[in-house]
Design an enzyme around this catalytic site. Structure first.
Site, PDB file in Angstrom:
ATOM      1  N   ASP A 188       0.665  -1.325  -0.264  1.00 34.09           N
ATOM      2  CA  ASP A 188      -0.066   0.036  -0.388  1.00 34.09           C
ATOM      3  C   ASP A 188       1.226   1.241   0.144  1.00 34.09           C
ATOM      4  O   ASP A 188       2.008   1.163   0.122  1.00 34.09           O
ATOM      5  CB  ASP A 188      -1.139  -0.079   1.043  1.00 34.09           C
ATOM      6  CG  ASP A 188      -2.236   0.622   0.772  1.00 34.09           C
ATOM      7  OD1 ASP A 188      -3.286   0.020   0.925  1.00 34.09           O
ATOM      8  OD2 ASP A 188      -2.068   2.221   0.525  1.00 34.09           O
ATOM      9  N   TYR A 199     -12.833   7.471 -12.756  1.00 30.48           N
ATOM     10  CA  TYR A 199     -13.195   6.345 -12.106  1.00 30.48           C
ATOM     11  C   TYR A 199     -13.788   5.180 -12.888  1.00 30.48           C
ATOM     12  O   TYR A 199     -13.419   4.002 -13.064  1.00 30.48           O
ATOM     13  CB  TYR A 199     -13.442   6.798 -10.562  1.00 30.48           C
ATOM     14  CG  TYR A 199     -13.893   4.955  -9.863  1.00 30.48           C
ATOM     15  CD1 TYR A 199     -12.527   4.431  -8.977  1.00 30.48           C
ATOM     16  CD2 TYR A 199     -14.996   4.700  -9.959  1.00 30.48           C
ATOM     17  CE1 TYR A 199     -12.748   3.893  -8.511  1.00 30.48           C
ATOM     18  CE2 TYR A 199     -15.319   3.551  -8.808  1.00 30.48           C
ATOM     19  CZ  TYR A 199     -13.503   3.145  -8.550  1.00 30.48           C
ATOM     20  OH  TYR A 199     -14.379   1.740  -7.591  1.00 30.48           O
ATOM     21  N   LYS A 210     -12.788   1.309 -13.831  1.00 27.80           N
ATOM     22  CA  LYS A 210     -13.120   0.215 -13.868  1.00 27.80           C
ATOM     23  C   LYS A 210     -13.637  -0.399 -15.312  1.00 27.80           C
ATOM     24  O   LYS A 210     -13.051  -1.752 -15.604  1.00 27.80           O
ATOM     25  CB  LYS A 210     -13.968   0.921 -12.703  1.00 27.80           C
ATOM     26  CG  LYS A 210     -13.547   0.681 -11.427  1.00 27.80           C
ATOM     27  CD  LYS A 210     -12.876   0.397 -11.185  1.00 27.80           C
ATOM     28  CE  LYS A 210     -11.673   0.531  -9.879  1.00 27.80           C
ATOM     29  NZ  LYS A 210     -10.761  -0.669  -8.986  1.00 27.80           N
TER      30      LYS A 210
HETATM   31  N1  LIG Z   1     -15.748   0.228  -1.826  1.00 29.79           N
HETATM   32  C1  LIG Z   1     -16.966  -0.204  -2.275  1.00 29.79           C
HETATM   33  O1  LIG Z   1     -18.273   0.290  -2.478  1.00 29.79           O
HETATM   34  C2  LIG Z   1     -15.956  -0.597  -4.316  1.00 29.79           C
HETATM   35  C3  LIG Z   1     -17.005  -1.301  -5.071  1.00 29.79           C
HETATM   36  C4  LIG Z   1     -16.242  -2.023  -5.799  1.00 29.79           C
HETATM   37  C5  LIG Z   1     -15.367  -2.127  -6.733  1.00 29.79           C
HETATM   38  N2  LIG Z   1     -14.162  -1.183  -5.763  1.00 29.79           N
HETATM   39  C6  LIG Z   1     -13.037  -1.884  -5.822  1.00 29.79           C
HETATM   40  O2  LIG Z   1     -12.493  -2.610  -4.727  1.00 29.79           O
HETATM   41  C7  LIG Z   1     -10.927  -2.012  -4.610  1.00 29.79           C
HETATM   42  C8  LIG Z   1     -10.188  -1.784  -2.828  1.00 29.79           C
HETATM   43  O3  LIG Z   1     -11.751  -0.724  -2.601  1.00 29.79           O
HETATM   44  P1  LIG Z   1     -11.627  -0.410  -1.060  1.00 29.79           P
HETATM   45  O4  LIG Z   1     -13.020  -0.244  -0.711  1.00 29.79           O
HETATM   46  O5  LIG Z   1     -11.306  -1.293  -0.637  1.00 29.79           O
HETATM   47  O6  LIG Z   1     -10.994   1.330  -0.997  1.00 29.79           O
HETATM   48  P2  LIG Z   1     -10.099   1.876   0.061  1.00 29.79           P
HETATM   49  O7  LIG Z   1      -9.628   2.897  -0.038  1.00 29.79           O
HETATM   50  O8  LIG Z   1     -10.202   1.271   1.584  1.00 29.79           O
HETATM   51  O9  LIG Z   1      -8.537   0.779  -0.844  1.00 29.79           O
HETATM   52  C9  LIG Z   1      -7.534   1.440  -1.653  1.00 29.79           C
HETATM   53  C10 LIG Z   1      -6.296   1.179  -1.105  1.00 29.79           C
HETATM   54  O10 LIG Z   1      -5.741   1.673  -2.027  1.00 29.79           O
HETATM   55  C11 LIG Z   1      -4.170   2.070  -1.587  1.00 29.79           C
HETATM   56  N3  LIG Z   1      -3.274   3.188  -3.125  1.00 29.79           N
HETATM   57  C12 LIG Z   1      -4.579   4.319  -3.549  1.00 29.79           C
HETATM   58  N4  LIG Z   1      -3.422   4.861  -4.208  1.00 29.79           N
HETATM   59  C13 LIG Z   1      -2.147   3.517  -4.320  1.00 29.79           C
HETATM   60  C14 LIG Z   1      -1.447   3.435  -5.347  1.00 29.79           C
HETATM   61  N5  LIG Z   1      -1.156   4.374  -5.898  1.00 29.79           N
HETATM   62  N6  LIG Z   1      -0.070   2.273  -4.637  1.00 29.79           N
HETATM   63  C15 LIG Z   1      -0.539   1.696  -4.102  1.00 29.79           C
HETATM   64  N7  LIG Z   1      -1.343   2.181  -3.129  1.00 29.79           N
HETATM   65  C16 LIG Z   1      -2.274   3.147  -3.323  1.00 29.79           C
HETATM   66  C17 LIG Z   1      -5.050   3.310  -0.618  1.00 29.79           C
HETATM   67  O11 LIG Z   1      -4.023   3.560  -0.310  1.00 29.79           O
HETATM   68  C18 LIG Z   1      -6.117   2.102   0.380  1.00 29.79           C
HETATM   69  O12 LIG Z   1      -5.790   1.325   1.478  1.00 29.79           O
HETATM   70  C19 LIG Z   1     -10.765  -0.859  -5.726  1.00 29.79           C
HETATM   71  O13 LIG Z   1      -9.859  -0.794  -6.379  1.00 29.79           O
HETATM   72  C20 LIG Z   1     -11.920  -0.478  -6.124  1.00 29.79           C
HETATM   73  O14 LIG Z   1     -12.050   0.971  -6.564  1.00 29.79           O
HETATM   74  C21 LIG Z   1     -14.955  -0.800  -4.252  1.00 29.79           C
END
Ligand SMILES: NC(=O)c1ccc[n+]([C@@H]2O[C@H](COP(=O)([O-])OP(=O)(O)OC[C@H]3O[C@@H](n4cnc5c(N)ncnc54)[C@H](O)[C@@H]3O)[C@@H](O)[C@H]2O)c1
Length: 258
Positions: free
Chosen positions: A41, A165, A169
């Site tokens: 991360d 975004y 995706k």
């Molecule tokens: N939360 C939702 O409802 C949801 C829905 C659909 C898809 N997603 C996808 O699921 C995945 C995880 O999302 P989440 O909800 O756990 O979000 P989150 O923000 O908790 O986790 C994302 C993590 O990525 C890290 N990050 C950001 N930029 C980075 C970089 N350049 N290098 C390394 N790390 C980096 C952040 O520090 C964070 O810890 C993502 O791909 C998100 O798009 C989430």
């Protein structure tokens, strides 16, 4: 503790964005299922806490944390070197890290710099990861790569409004299929998981109105917990899915079935 029946025994997995949210839950589940995990991360403070917490809970040292910007190619080389040094191989890559866009960006608000930043992390970062693990997976003629997309990559109106975004995706679908075909003969599989609304910090950053509006449209009537997504990712990471490549698993409570 040795997990003799683990679904990921003897596997080494890299999970990006694992400091919190969904990546953290995947890191823990994978370790429980017998994998050695390199959790990466950008947020290394939170990551260190997360890794310590998981290892303490499981009473093992199965998870190693590593600071990593997925958009930087040299960082990827460092992560791979670390995985190979610590655990001897790379079998699984979960491209989970991503940045959200602004929660409301109408087409007339599109900002070139902001769009480029989001595309660079979410698309280029994913591609760099796939490139970086490839030599190691090729060498062992096995590997599973899972790209975490979103229902926002399939239909409009779920991302809280960020066109940038959602575009990233959607791009993961094409990336998965192109690369899956390139590497199928080598024994490497590439798939995409499309989560719907998940109860994580990204969702909690939505306004109450946005969350309520999305919830109202989910046929099952609730948001996923990160575990609901992690089980789908686990299946694709494991050998249970050895004939599954270039495809999609949508885990969205029926959202995109409508
Ligand atoms: N939360 C939702 O409802 C949801 C829905 C659909 C898809 N997603 C996808 O699921 C995945 C995880 O999302 P989440 O909800 O756990 O979000 P989150 O923000 O908790 O986790 C994302 C993590 O990525 C890290 N990050 C950001 N930029 C980075 C970089 N350049 N290098 C390394 N790390 C980096 C952040 O520090 C964070 O810890 C993502 O791909 C998100 O798009 C989430």
């Amino acid at each position: 503790k040795e997990n003799v029946m683990g679904r990921l025994n003897n596997k080494v997995a890299i999970i990006t964005g694992a400091a919190g949210g969904q990546g953290k839950v995947e890191a823990k589940l994978f370790a429980q299922e017998g994998a050695k995990v390199i959790a990466t991360d950008l947020n290394d403070t939170l990551l260190a806490e997360t890794v310590a917490e998981i290892n303490a809970e499981l009473g093992s040292e199965s998870v190693i944390g590593f600071k990593h910007n997925i958009a930087t190619e040299s960082d990827w080389n460092d992560v791979i070197a670390k995985a190979v040094e610590a655990f001897g191989a790379v079998d699984i890559l979960i491209n989970n890290a991503a940045v959200p866009g602004k929660t409301r960006e109408d087409v007339w608000d599109i900002d070139a710099e902001e769009t480029t930043r989001i595309l660079n992390v979410n698309i280029t970062g994913t591609l760099l990861g796939i490139k970086a693990v490839m030599p190691h997976m090729k060498k062992s003629s096995t590997g599973s790569i899972v790209n975490i997309s979103s229902a926002a990559g399939l239909v409009g109106g779920i991302s809280g409004g960020s066109v940038a975004y959602s575009s990233t995706k959607g791009a993961l679908r094409a990336i998965t299929k192109e690369i899956a075909l390139d590497v199928a003969k080598v024994g490497i599989r590439v798939n995409t998981v499309y989560p719907g609304l998940i109860n994580t910090p990204i969702m909690r950053a939505f306004s109450e109105e946005t969350t309520a509006a999305v919830l109202a449209k989910i046929p099952m009537g609730f948001a996923a917990e990160p575990e609901d997504i992690a089980y789908g990712v686990l299946f694709l990471a494991s050998d249970e899915s050895r004939f599954v490549t270039g495809t999609d698993i949508i885990i969205d409570g029926g959202y995109t079935a409508q």
